[in-house]
Design a protein around this motif. Structure first.
Motif, mmCIF file in Angstrom:
data_model
loop_
_atom_site.group_PDB
_atom_site.id
_atom_site.type_symbol
_atom_site.label_atom_id
_atom_site.label_comp_id
_atom_site.label_asym_id
_atom_site.label_seq_id
_atom_site.Cartn_x
_atom_site.Cartn_y
_atom_site.Cartn_z
ATOM 1 N N THR A 32 0.023 112.070 149.392
ATOM 2 C CA THR A 32 0.170 112.129 147.869
ATOM 3 C C THR A 32 -0.468 113.080 147.588
ATOM 4 O O THR A 32 -1.654 113.464 147.891
ATOM 5 C CB THR A 32 -0.050 110.695 147.344
ATOM 6 O OG1 THR A 32 0.313 109.732 147.913
ATOM 7 C CG2 THR A 32 -0.076 110.900 145.763
ATOM 8 N N ILE A 33 0.363 113.879 146.791
ATOM 9 C CA ILE A 33 -0.544 115.168 146.019
ATOM 10 C C ILE A 33 -0.748 114.500 144.414
ATOM 11 O O ILE A 33 0.266 114.329 143.977
ATOM 12 C CB ILE A 33 0.178 116.621 146.079
ATOM 13 C CG1 ILE A 33 0.258 116.750 147.494
ATOM 14 C CG2 ILE A 33 -0.523 117.412 145.117
ATOM 15 C CD1 ILE A 33 0.992 117.989 147.679
ATOM 16 N N MET A 34 -1.854 114.919 143.648
ATOM 17 C CA MET A 34 -2.041 114.568 142.486
ATOM 18 C C MET A 34 -2.696 115.769 141.525
ATOM 19 O O MET A 34 -3.583 116.616 142.240
ATOM 20 C CB MET A 34 -2.962 113.474 142.378
ATOM 21 C CG MET A 34 -3.489 113.136 140.923
ATOM 22 S SD MET A 34 -4.386 111.858 140.617
ATOM 23 C CE MET A 34 -3.383 110.506 140.904
ATOM 24 N N ILE A 35 -1.986 115.956 140.662
ATOM 25 C CA ILE A 35 -2.172 117.177 139.602
ATOM 26 C C ILE A 35 -2.959 116.573 138.406
ATOM 27 O O ILE A 35 -2.127 115.647 137.881
ATOM 28 C CB ILE A 35 -0.949 118.094 139.497
ATOM 29 C CG1 ILE A 35 -0.431 118.744 140.935
ATOM 30 C CG2 ILE A 35 -1.305 119.203 138.456
ATOM 31 C CD1 ILE A 35 0.747 119.543 140.428
ATOM 32 N N ALA A 36 -4.047 117.132 137.968
ATOM 33 C CA ALA A 36 -4.426 116.409 136.916
ATOM 34 C C ALA A 36 -4.455 117.438 135.805
ATOM 35 O O ALA A 36 -4.853 118.527 135.822
ATOM 36 C CB ALA A 36 -6.053 116.014 137.077
ATOM 37 N N ALA A 37 -4.134 117.162 134.650
ATOM 38 C CA ALA A 37 -3.684 118.073 133.532
ATOM 39 C C ALA A 37 -4.729 117.995 132.569
ATOM 40 O O ALA A 37 -5.058 116.737 132.043
ATOM 41 C CB ALA A 37 -2.258 117.782 132.915
ATOM 42 N N LEU A 38 -5.432 118.876 132.277
ATOM 43 C CA LEU A 38 -6.602 118.897 131.451
ATOM 44 C C LEU A 38 -6.614 119.732 130.167
ATOM 45 O O LEU A 38 -5.602 120.772 130.249
ATOM 46 C CB LEU A 38 -7.873 119.590 132.207
ATOM 47 C CG LEU A 38 -8.357 118.814 133.671
ATOM 48 C CD1 LEU A 38 -9.241 119.491 134.215
ATOM 49 C CD2 LEU A 38 -8.448 117.281 133.416
ATOM 50 N N SER A 39 -7.159 119.650 129.129
ATOM 51 C CA SER A 39 -7.171 120.266 127.877
ATOM 52 C C SER A 39 -8.436 120.869 127.547
ATOM 53 O O SER A 39 -9.280 120.340 127.810
ATOM 54 C CB SER A 39 -6.707 119.152 126.825
ATOM 55 O OG SER A 39 -6.822 119.928 125.495
ATOM 56 N N PRO A 40 -8.352 122.187 127.220
ATOM 57 C CA PRO A 40 -9.576 122.794 127.009
ATOM 58 C C PRO A 40 -10.012 122.600 125.421
ATOM 59 O O PRO A 40 -11.112 123.023 125.151
ATOM 60 C CB PRO A 40 -9.241 124.546 126.961
ATOM 61 C CG PRO A 40 -7.855 124.484 126.932
ATOM 62 C CD PRO A 40 -6.932 123.178 127.125
#
Length: 97
Positions: A32-40
């Motif tokens: 599994t690959i996980m991408i974490a979307a973050l906000s500045p």
């Protein structure tokens, strides 16, 4: 299994809907690959921090994926490999004229 064995197989799941939805991918027989979307933006600080914590916990999960193989097909494959090995062995040991 002993307590030590059980501790090695512990998967650090947390109680959340996302983890429940992803439980087969996170702890099953998969890579599994996980991408974490973050906000500045500072207004999203708490959500970004929560996302980073979740991604860190998910990163700690270690899977040992194995190929799902039908037992009959596995036996056939192993027997074919043995036949080839024996043919090569007998071809190498055949008397030369």
């Amino acid at each position: 299994a002993t307590k030590k064995d059980k501790g090695k197989n512990f998967i650090p799941y947390r109680d959340s809907v996302l983890t429940w939805l992803l439980k087969e991918s996170l702890g099953g027989n998969a890579k599994t690959i996980m991408i974490a979307a973050l906000s500045p933006a500072d207004i999203n600080y708490e959500e970004t921090l929560s996302t980073l914590r979740y991604a860190d916990r998910a990163k700690q999960i270690v899977n040992a994926a194995v190929v799902n193989e039908d037992p009959n097909e596995k036996m056939i494959r192993e027997l074919k490999e043995e036949v080839e090995r024996l043919r090569a062995l007998t071809a190498g040991a055949a008397p030369q004229a």
